[in-house]
Design a protein around this motif. Structure first.
Motif, PDB file in Angstrom:
ATOM      1  N   THR A 149     -15.614  -3.418  -3.251  1.00 43.71           N
ATOM      2  CA  THR A 149     -15.786  -4.296  -4.410  1.00 43.71           C
ATOM      3  C   THR A 149     -16.352  -5.645  -3.992  1.00 43.71           C
ATOM      4  OG1 THR A 149     -13.443  -4.926  -4.245  1.00 43.71           O
ATOM      5  CG2 THR A 149     -14.007  -3.190  -5.820  1.00 43.71           C
ATOM      6  N   ARG A 150     -16.130  -6.055  -2.757  1.00 50.01           N
ATOM      7  CA  ARG A 150     -16.785  -7.280  -2.271  1.00 50.01           C
ATOM      8  C   ARG A 150     -18.292  -7.060  -2.162  1.00 50.01           C
ATOM      9  NH1 ARG A 150     -15.273 -12.030  -0.341  1.00 50.01           N
ATOM     10  NH2 ARG A 150     -13.083 -11.429  -0.201  1.00 50.01           N
ATOM     11  N   THR A 151     -18.705  -5.887  -1.716  1.00 49.14           N
ATOM     12  CA  THR A 151     -20.129  -5.561  -1.706  1.00 49.14           C
ATOM     13  C   THR A 151     -20.683  -5.611  -3.119  1.00 49.14           C
ATOM     14  OG1 THR A 151     -19.595  -3.980   0.067  1.00 49.14           O
ATOM     15  CG2 THR A 151     -21.834  -3.931  -0.821  1.00 49.14           C
ATOM     16  N   SER A 153     -19.619  -7.323  -5.613  1.00 54.29           N
ATOM     17  CA  SER A 153     -19.699  -8.719  -6.040  1.00 54.29           C
ATOM     18  C   SER A 153     -21.002  -9.360  -5.569  1.00 54.29           C
ATOM     19  CB  SER A 153     -18.500  -9.500  -5.489  1.00 54.29           C
ATOM     20  OG  SER A 153     -18.607 -10.878  -5.773  1.00 54.29           O
ATOM     21  N   GLN A 154     -21.413  -9.011  -4.378  1.00 53.02           N
ATOM     22  CA  GLN A 154     -22.604  -9.624  -3.798  1.00 53.02           C
ATOM     23  C   GLN A 154     -23.879  -9.204  -4.525  1.00 53.02           C
ATOM     24  OE1 GLN A 154     -23.000  -8.714   0.351  1.00 53.02           O
ATOM     25  NE2 GLN A 154     -24.833  -9.962   0.648  1.00 53.02           N
ATOM     26  N   ILE A 155     -23.894  -8.003  -5.095  1.00 55.58           N
ATOM     27  CA  ILE A 155     -25.157  -7.445  -5.594  1.00 55.58           C
ATOM     28  C   ILE A 155     -25.273  -7.430  -7.115  1.00 55.58           C
ATOM     29  CG2 ILE A 155     -25.548  -6.054  -3.541  1.00 55.58           C
ATOM     30  CD1 ILE A 155     -24.367  -3.663  -4.932  1.00 55.58           C
ATOM     31  N   VAL A 156     -24.321  -8.082  -7.834  1.00 54.42           N
ATOM     32  CA  VAL A 156     -24.402  -8.073  -9.293  1.00 54.42           C
ATOM     33  C   VAL A 156     -24.522  -9.461  -9.903  1.00 54.42           C
ATOM     34  CG1 VAL A 156     -23.065  -5.940  -9.429  1.00 54.42           C
ATOM     35  CG2 VAL A 156     -21.889  -8.142  -9.686  1.00 54.42           C
ATOM     36  N   GLN A 157     -24.645 -10.499  -9.092  1.00 57.37           N
ATOM     37  CA  GLN A 157     -24.660 -11.858  -9.631  1.00 57.37           C
ATOM     38  C   GLN A 157     -26.089 -12.383  -9.830  1.00 57.37           C
ATOM     39  OE1 GLN A 157     -21.479 -14.542  -8.353  1.00 57.37           O
ATOM     40  NE2 GLN A 157     -20.756 -12.927  -6.967  1.00 57.37           N
ATOM     41  N   GLU A 158     -26.178 -13.601 -10.403  1.00 56.24           N
ATOM     42  CA  GLU A 158     -27.481 -14.119 -10.825  1.00 56.24           C
ATOM     43  C   GLU A 158     -28.377 -14.546  -9.672  1.00 56.24           C
ATOM     44  OE1 GLU A 158     -24.554 -17.607 -11.558  1.00 56.24           O
ATOM     45  OE2 GLU A 158     -24.527 -15.417 -11.433  1.00 56.24           O
ATOM     46  N   HIS A 159     -27.808 -14.730  -8.476  1.00 55.01           N
ATOM     47  CA  HIS A 159     -28.612 -14.988  -7.280  1.00 55.01           C
ATOM     48  C   HIS A 159     -28.134 -14.064  -6.170  1.00 55.01           C
ATOM     49  CE1 HIS A 159     -30.365 -18.509  -9.137  1.00 55.01           C
ATOM     50  NE2 HIS A 159     -29.179 -19.058  -9.304  1.00 55.01           N
ATOM     51  N   PHE A 160     -29.067 -13.610  -5.342  1.00 48.72           N
ATOM     52  CA  PHE A 160     -28.727 -12.741  -4.213  1.00 48.72           C
ATOM     53  C   PHE A 160     -29.264 -13.339  -2.926  1.00 48.72           C
ATOM     54  CE2 PHE A 160     -29.864  -9.280  -1.271  1.00 48.72           C
ATOM     55  CZ  PHE A 160     -28.603  -8.731  -1.078  1.00 48.72           C
ATOM     56  N   PRO A 161     -28.334 -13.610  -1.982  1.00 46.67           N
ATOM     57  CA  PRO A 161     -26.878 -13.458  -2.089  1.00 46.67           C
ATOM     58  C   PRO A 161     -26.268 -14.622  -2.864  1.00 46.67           C
ATOM     59  CG  PRO A 161     -27.445 -14.297   0.063  1.00 46.67           C
ATOM     60  CD  PRO A 161     -28.745 -14.033  -0.628  1.00 46.67           C
ATOM     61  N   PRO A 162     -25.091 -14.419  -3.483  1.00 40.00           N
ATOM     62  CA  PRO A 162     -24.468 -15.510  -4.235  1.00 40.00           C
ATOM     63  C   PRO A 162     -23.894 -16.571  -3.301  1.00 40.00           C
ATOM     64  CG  PRO A 162     -23.048 -13.575  -4.224  1.00 40.00           C
ATOM     65  CD  PRO A 162     -24.330 -13.160  -3.583  1.00 40.00           C
ATOM     66  N   ALA A 211     -16.117  -6.047  -9.324  1.00 44.76           N
ATOM     67  CA  ALA A 211     -16.708  -6.950  -8.339  1.00 44.76           C
ATOM     68  C   ALA A 211     -15.652  -7.888  -7.770  1.00 44.76           C
ATOM     69  CB  ALA A 211     -17.844  -7.750  -8.954  1.00 44.76           C
ATOM     70  N   ASP A 212     -14.391  -7.583  -8.003  1.00 46.37           N
ATOM     71  CA  ASP A 212     -13.280  -8.404  -7.521  1.00 46.37           C
ATOM     72  C   ASP A 212     -12.789  -7.821  -6.198  1.00 46.37           C
ATOM     73  OD1 ASP A 212     -11.298 -10.379  -7.590  1.00 46.37           O
ATOM     74  OD2 ASP A 212      -9.857  -9.025  -8.522  1.00 46.37           O
ATOM     75  N   PRO A 213     -12.877  -8.558  -5.078  1.00 47.48           N
ATOM     76  CA  PRO A 213     -12.433  -8.010  -3.795  1.00 47.48           C
ATOM     77  C   PRO A 213     -11.020  -7.436  -3.880  1.00 47.48           C
ATOM     78  CG  PRO A 213     -13.622 -10.041  -3.439  1.00 47.48           C
ATOM     79  CD  PRO A 213     -13.474  -9.901  -4.931  1.00 47.48           C
TER      80      PRO A 213
END
Length: 659
Positions: A149-151, A153-162, A211-213
């Motif tokens: 879920t940490r992964t 989190s990294q790939i679903v936000q408005e900037h990559f990487p967040p 997306a919650d670790p």
């Protein structure tokens, strides 16, 4: 630091009530698509043999008890009473344990501007969060990649990487994937079906992907067998800064549970890079655990807490997992009659019947010449062949073959066939169907009318916004062929994607109101279903959401065009007979450019093989659309983006050009 503002409320489910009341509602921005001619892909090989199916492994009841006991002991050592869930690879919930003193609920992150809508600031049973995290760890992983879920989190936000320093970069490559595996999906099976179907997967998730670790995959003898999820702190959010290292009790508790079932170190997300950025797996380490393993479930059950039943998901008991690849798991190797390539796997009903056999289009009332069974077969077979030649992006070791799920639909959104490679991640099954349906819907002449007729004013305004943004009153009337890459362009909180200070795309929320729980039209279409389901899980309602997402009008009895919601990251193209839309193909499970290529070349090569169908005429494609911004900057929508030199059996480059 992880965005973990305390949101827990002592009054049970206050935001859930508001969500139930609202239930009536329902890639880059620049450059044109390259345009040169590839060598046709070879005819599919009936003998297969290019892929090795995963070995037959499954979590036994004893294994599940061990995973739970190790996690419980770690939670005790940290004084962090939690709810802990374990699933198998296809999403069956094998046990949910509630520790004494664990919070009853968790709450999603609020809108940045405080005006929360969609799934923002929603309170729900903590068991739902634990299950969603376990499903995510299992579904995003495979024998070639271990994601958490940490992964996610990294790939679903408005900037990559967040991170604070990455403002201005494009959004995550799987932006929007959190709204898949939805509890309303018509693809997902449900707990409580009874008889031999009880363990048939893939199963749904209460909240989609998490997306919650605190969610990790489980491996047995190196084979993916499930996932573990922990919900303890009452906050169900995401990590907005990956540059620091979080001390997250939920992640440490989950990691402790994986002892003896940990992911192989060679395939964890930390070993995989996307666009030059290494992914993240876990900030928790085994060296940081407070326990040494060996805890006894028998000594903890009834003392530290108890197994609990979860409405719609589990009994208060331990269950052994299904062995992936068997009839009982719901996914198995295809027969020769079902698919020509012997490497192909299909979804099954537990009694030997393929749930999505290849068939002709069902939309004869809407178009004059629907896809034939032979045409659907040709597209699927050719796409499968492209996949088997393609170099994977997210799998290890390097130069592994891509592994994905491929879906084809007609203009009504009815599946005309679904096939997958043996070890493709499970999440891609639902997502490939979402992608195909999304391309077919937005390219359809009825798209604007069906959205405009919705009971929700929020949904209706997306049509007006899109036509205004594109300066085209005919948009969403079938004049433009929209693949998911173009839909994604229009669904980002900045347009062009990632450029801070720019306006949001017309299918997105403004950035001041955006977070992963409210993406725009995608979330607005299904929030009523999610609200109804969470009310059911909590016991506040006796009625579950139906197996059909969205409140679009029916195009056939009991069927609308978006039965499992929409998806907004690349990997689909519409299919045409001349200038007439006849369906779409969706692909998911590897890198987004690989998914784009497999769908695009699958449609092209399948059409070339049978004649009469293929990709959209160039004049109709979305990359003809140019948006003029307020400063007169012009931005072209995209159609597809293919890897530069993607194949393992040739050094051919620019394989999608000119088609």
């Amino acid at each position: 630091m992880r965005n973990k503002t305390r949101l827990f409320r002592s009054v049970a489910f206050p935001a859930l009530g508001a969500l139930l009341l609202s239930s009536c509602g329902g890639g880059g921005g620049g450059g044109s698509t390259p345009t040169p001619t590839p060598t046709p892909t070879p005819t599919p090989t009936p003998t297969g043999g290019l892929y090795t199916p995963p070995a037959a492994e499954a979590l036994s009841s004893t294994d599940v008890e061990r995973v739970l006991a190790q996690a419980i002991a770690e939670a005790q050592a940290r004084n962090s009473p939690s709810v802990i869930a374990v699933t198998d690879r296809v999403g069956n919930v094998l046990g949910v344990f509630r520790m004494n003193g664990a919070r009853a609920t968790a709450t999603t992150a609020p809108a940045p501007n405080g005006v929360s809508i969609d799934a923002q600031n929603v309170t729900f049973p903590a068991e739902g969060g634990a299950i969603a995290k376990a499903v995510t760890g299992a579904y995003l992983s495979s024998g070639g990649n271990a994601f958490s879920t940490r992964t996610a989190s990294q790939i679903v936000q408005e900037h990559f990487p967040p991170a604070p320093t990455t403002v201005g970069l494009e959004s995550g490559p799987l932006f929007g994937v959190q709204f898949s595996q939805l509890p309303c999906s018509d693809l997902s099976s449900r707990f409580g079906a009874g008889g031999s179907a009880a363990l048939i997967g893939p199963k749904r998730s209460p909240l989609g992907l998490a997306a919650d670790p605190g969610g990790l995959p489980l491996y047995k003898n190196g084979v993916l067998v499930g996932g573990i999820g922990v919900m303890g702190d009452g906050v169900y959010g995401s990590d907005s800064n990956i540059l620091d290292v979080d001390n997250d009790p939920e992640e440490f508790i989950a990691l402790a549970g994986t002892r003896g079932f940990e992911a192989p170190s060679t395939i964890v997300a930390d070993r995989i890079a996307v666009d030059g950025t290494t992914l993240r797996f876990s900030d928790a380490t085994f060296a940081g655990l407070m326990t040494s393993g060996g805890a006894s479930f028998t000594s903890l059950n009834g003392v530290a807490g108890n197994l609990v039943a979860v409405i719609g998901y589990a009994n208060a008991a331990i269950t052994a997992g299904a062995t992936y690849g068997t009839e009982a798991s719901g996914i198995r190797a295809s027969t020769a009659a079902e698919f020509s390539n012997r490497d192909a796997f299909v979804l099954t009903d537990g009694s030997g019947t393929n749930r999505y056999p290849i068939r002709a289009g069902t939309d004869g009332a809407s178009i004059s010449t629907p896809l034939t069974q032979a045409e659907a077969r040709a597209v699927l077979e050719e796409a499968f062949t492209v996949m088997s030649r393609a170099r994977a992006q997210i799998r290890r070791p390097l130069d592994s073959r891509a592994q994905v799920t491929i879906s084809i639909v007609d203009t009504h959104g009815a599946p005309l066939g679904i096939v997958r490679s043996p070890d493709a991640p499970i999440f891609g099954t639902d997502v490939s169907l979402q992608k195909a349906r999304t391309a077919a819907f937005f390219s359809n002449a009825q798209a604007g009318a069906e959205l405009s007729a919705n009971a929700s004013a929020d949904i209706r305004q997306f049509v007006t916004a899109t036509r205004s943004f594109l300066a085209n009153p005919a948009a969403l009337t079938g004049t433009i062929a929209f693949p998911d890459r173009a839909n994604g362009n229009l669904s980002r909180p900045y347009f062009p994607d990632g450029e801070v200070g720019r306006p949001h795309g017309p299918l997105s929320r403004p950035i001041a109101q955006f977070n992963p729980f409210s993406t725009g039209l995608q979330s607005a279409l299904i929030i009523g279903n999610v609200g109804a389901h969470l009310g059911f899980v909590s016991g506040a309602s006796v009625t579950d959401t139906p197996q059909r997402c969205t409140t679009l009008p029916d195009v056939a009895p009991g069927q609308n065009r978006l039965q499992n919601g929409i998806q907004i990251f690349p990997g689909s193209v519409p299919i045409y007979r001349g200038t007439t839309l006849v369906g779409a193909i969706g692909v998911s499970g590897d890198g987004i450019d690989q998914d784009d290529m497999i769908s695009f070349l699958g449609a092209h090569n399948g059409g070339a093989r049978v004649g009469g169908i293929g990709n959209a005429p160039m004049a109709m494609r979305s990359d003809n659309v140019v948006v003029t911004l307020a400063d007169n900057k012009k931005v072209r929508l995209r159609y597809i983006s293919c890897p530069f030199a993607p194949f393992l059996d040739t050094q051919q480059q620019n394989v999608c050009e000119g088609l």
